[in-house]
Design an enzyme around this catalytic site. Structure first.
Site, short mmCIF file in Angstrom:
data_model
loop_
_atom_site.label_atom_id
_atom_site.label_comp_id
_atom_site.label_asym_id
_atom_site.label_seq_id
_atom_site.Cartn_x
_atom_site.Cartn_y
_atom_site.Cartn_z
N HIS A 32 51.92 6.62 20.59
CA HIS A 32 51.30 5.87 21.68
C HIS A 32 50.05 5.11 21.18
O HIS A 32 49.00 5.11 21.82
CB HIS A 32 50.91 6.86 22.78
CG HIS A 32 50.91 6.31 24.16
ND1 HIS A 32 51.74 6.75 25.15
CD2 HIS A 32 50.15 5.35 24.75
CE1 HIS A 32 51.49 6.12 26.28
NE2 HIS A 32 50.53 5.25 26.07
N ASP A 85 55.45 10.98 25.62
CA ASP A 85 54.27 11.54 24.94
C ASP A 85 53.02 11.50 25.81
O ASP A 85 51.91 11.62 25.31
CB ASP A 85 54.02 10.79 23.61
CG ASP A 85 53.76 9.29 23.82
OD1 ASP A 85 53.64 8.85 24.97
OD2 ASP A 85 53.69 8.58 22.80
N TYR A 130 57.38 5.05 32.86
CA TYR A 130 56.65 6.27 33.16
C TYR A 130 57.36 6.92 34.34
O TYR A 130 57.59 6.25 35.36
CB TYR A 130 55.20 5.97 33.54
CG TYR A 130 54.29 5.81 32.35
CD1 TYR A 130 54.17 6.81 31.41
CD2 TYR A 130 53.55 4.64 32.18
CE1 TYR A 130 53.34 6.67 30.31
CE2 TYR A 130 52.72 4.49 31.08
CZ TYR A 130 52.62 5.51 30.15
OH TYR A 130 51.80 5.37 29.07
O1 173 Z 1 48.16 3.78 26.67
C1 173 Z 1 47.91 3.52 27.83
O2 173 Z 1 46.83 3.06 28.17
C2 173 Z 1 48.93 3.79 28.80
O3 173 Z 1 50.03 3.91 28.42
C3 173 Z 1 48.62 3.94 30.19
C4 173 Z 1 49.11 5.03 30.86
C5 173 Z 1 48.82 5.20 32.17
C6 173 Z 1 48.02 4.31 32.83
C7 173 Z 1 47.53 3.21 32.15
C8 173 Z 1 47.84 3.02 30.84
#
Ligand code: 173
Length: 422
Positions: free
Chosen positions: A280, A187, A159
């Site tokens: 996702h 995404d 991320y």
């Molecule tokens: O899918 C999710 O839960 C995920 O990718 C996510 C994204 C940010 C914070 C926690 C989980």
């Protein structure tokens, strides 16, 4: 048998009942398929953890479509090919794997089991499959790496932080520790509404909270686990950032969350090593199409526009979402995918049985591959070809298929808001 999480929750009647259900779990020898883990996890997991893992966007239509899409593809097997020996090993980004799958990134492993992501790391080593480590693991990045076997291949899901200095440090550290591929999630500029999760409060003291070492910034706890820890993600990420990524790392860059051929083509033209066709796990845009449906158009259009043939060593296409059987994987391979990511089934496996659950899940898949390769008439992965599937119905979203009972039974209906005194 691995321990199931018994953290210091108040011993309410519900918790007592849960402990009884944990004791009443079937033995692993009774588990026949990946759906079984989901059914057991639903009954033995803490409510909050189940809500976080199982939830998906809005009305969870895409969640179900991810699985259902595989039912619109049928096989055209070949016969009389001496299938005494079948070999379903292959390679992903040049790295050997015993099967054409990888363990995809899923956040907050300790919600399901005290060892969190390490269950996956250890099992991946034992079964020669590749684990993609999530940015938001409960175990720290270094702990996961330290628990890997010598030479074990791991990828990193990324991320991208608004503070690029944090991202740069993480990427450089990952490369230095031997991570073999960087899967940039594209995404999730904002987190989708996972309403089951939002109905739960994410607890500041939760032992499963994302690793302290890997903290990415401050959190808002009012809207479920995922939203609580996602505010650092940069919605300003754009194509031109890829140049910067190339300047800070030599790791292959793969975009995770591509949903149409036009973006797959962009990724190719920008020099990416591949794309993951993914929505996702149905947790982002509701009515996003399934990865397997997108695969069909990506293979066709990149063939037409750039003369690419799939599977392709230089530009690899992966799919994830809704995969529960080796037959699902073989359909994706026949249609041109290099490998397929599997997420929730492994979470459910370790939430129910610890690492042994993941071992069992991988053993089930291996056995399913062996049998189905024989029945398909393919002795190795190269022989799983386009002509072995009929995907002519893939873009038709309403076709009559037999009821898929195992999957449907695991599906949990959404809840309305409750009155205060109910
Ligand atoms: O899918 C999710 O839960 C995920 O990718 C996510 C994204 C940010 C914070 C926690 C989980």
């Amino acid at each position: 048998m691995g321990t199931v999480q018994k953290v210091e929750v108040k011993v309410t009647d519900e918790e007592k009942a849960r402990q009884e259900r944990i004791k009443a779990r079937p033995s692993l020898s009774e588990i026949l398929n990946l759906h079984d883990f989901e059914a057991i996890a639903r009954s033995v997991m803490q409510e909050k953890a189940w809500a976080y893992y199982s939830s998906a966007a809005d009305d969870e239509i895409t969640l179900r479509e991810n699985h259902a899409a595989y039912h619109r593809i049928w096989f055209r097997p070949r016969i009389l090919r001496d299938v005494t020996n079948v070999d379903f090993s292959t390679s992903i980004l040049g790295h050997k794997t015993s099967m054409p799958i990888y363990i995809t990134a899923t956040a907050l492993g300790k919600l399901g089991h005290p060892d969190g992501e390490l269950n996956l790391t250890r099992s991946a080593a034992k079964h020669d499959v590749i684990q993609m480590i999530p940015t938001l693991a409960s175990c720290s990045f270094d702990e996961i790496l330290d628990n890997a076997a010598p030479g074990q291949v791991q990828f990193l899901q990324l991320y991208v932080n608004k503070d690029r200095a944090i991202t740069k440090r993480l990427v450089e550290h990952a490369e230095q520790r031997g991570i073999k591929g960087l899967f940039i999630t594209v995404d999730a500029p904002q987190l989708g509404r996972r309403e089951k999760d939002m109905r739960m409060k994410f607890d500041a003291e939760d032992p499963a909270e994302v690793s302290k070492n890997d903290k990415q910034g401050e959190v808002d706890r009012s809207q479920g686990a995922a939203r609580a820890i996602s505010s650092f993600i940069d919605p300003g990420l754009q194509w031109s950032d890829l140049k910067w990524f190339k300047s800070i790392t030599k790791m292959p860059l793969i975009l995770k969350g591509v949903q149409c051929w036009e973006d797959a083509l962009e990724a190719y033209d920008h020099g990416c090593a591949g794309v993951v066709l993914s929505n996702h796990g149905g947790r982002q845009l509701e009515f996003a199409r399934s990865g397997i449906e997108v695969l069909v158009e990506v293979v066709e259009k990149l063939g037409e526009k750039r003369g690419l043939h799939f599977p392709n060593e230089k530009f690899q296409v992966f799919v994830d979402g809704g995969v529960r059987r080796a037959t699902d994987v073989l359909k994706a391979i026949a249609l041109g995918a290099t490998a397929v990511g599997i997420g929730r089934p492994f979470l459910y496996a370790f939430s129910s049985y610890g690492q042994e659950g993941v071992d069992k899940a991988l053993t089930i898949l291996r056995d399913e591959f062996e049998m189905n390769m024989r029945l398909l008439g393919a002795r190795n992965i190269k022989e799983v070809v386009r002509e072995m599937v009929d995907s002519s119905n893939i873009h038709t979203h309403t076709v009559a298929v037999p009821e898929d009972s195992l999957f449907r039974l695991n599906y949990e209906s959404m809840q309305h808001a409750r009155l205060k005194d109910s």
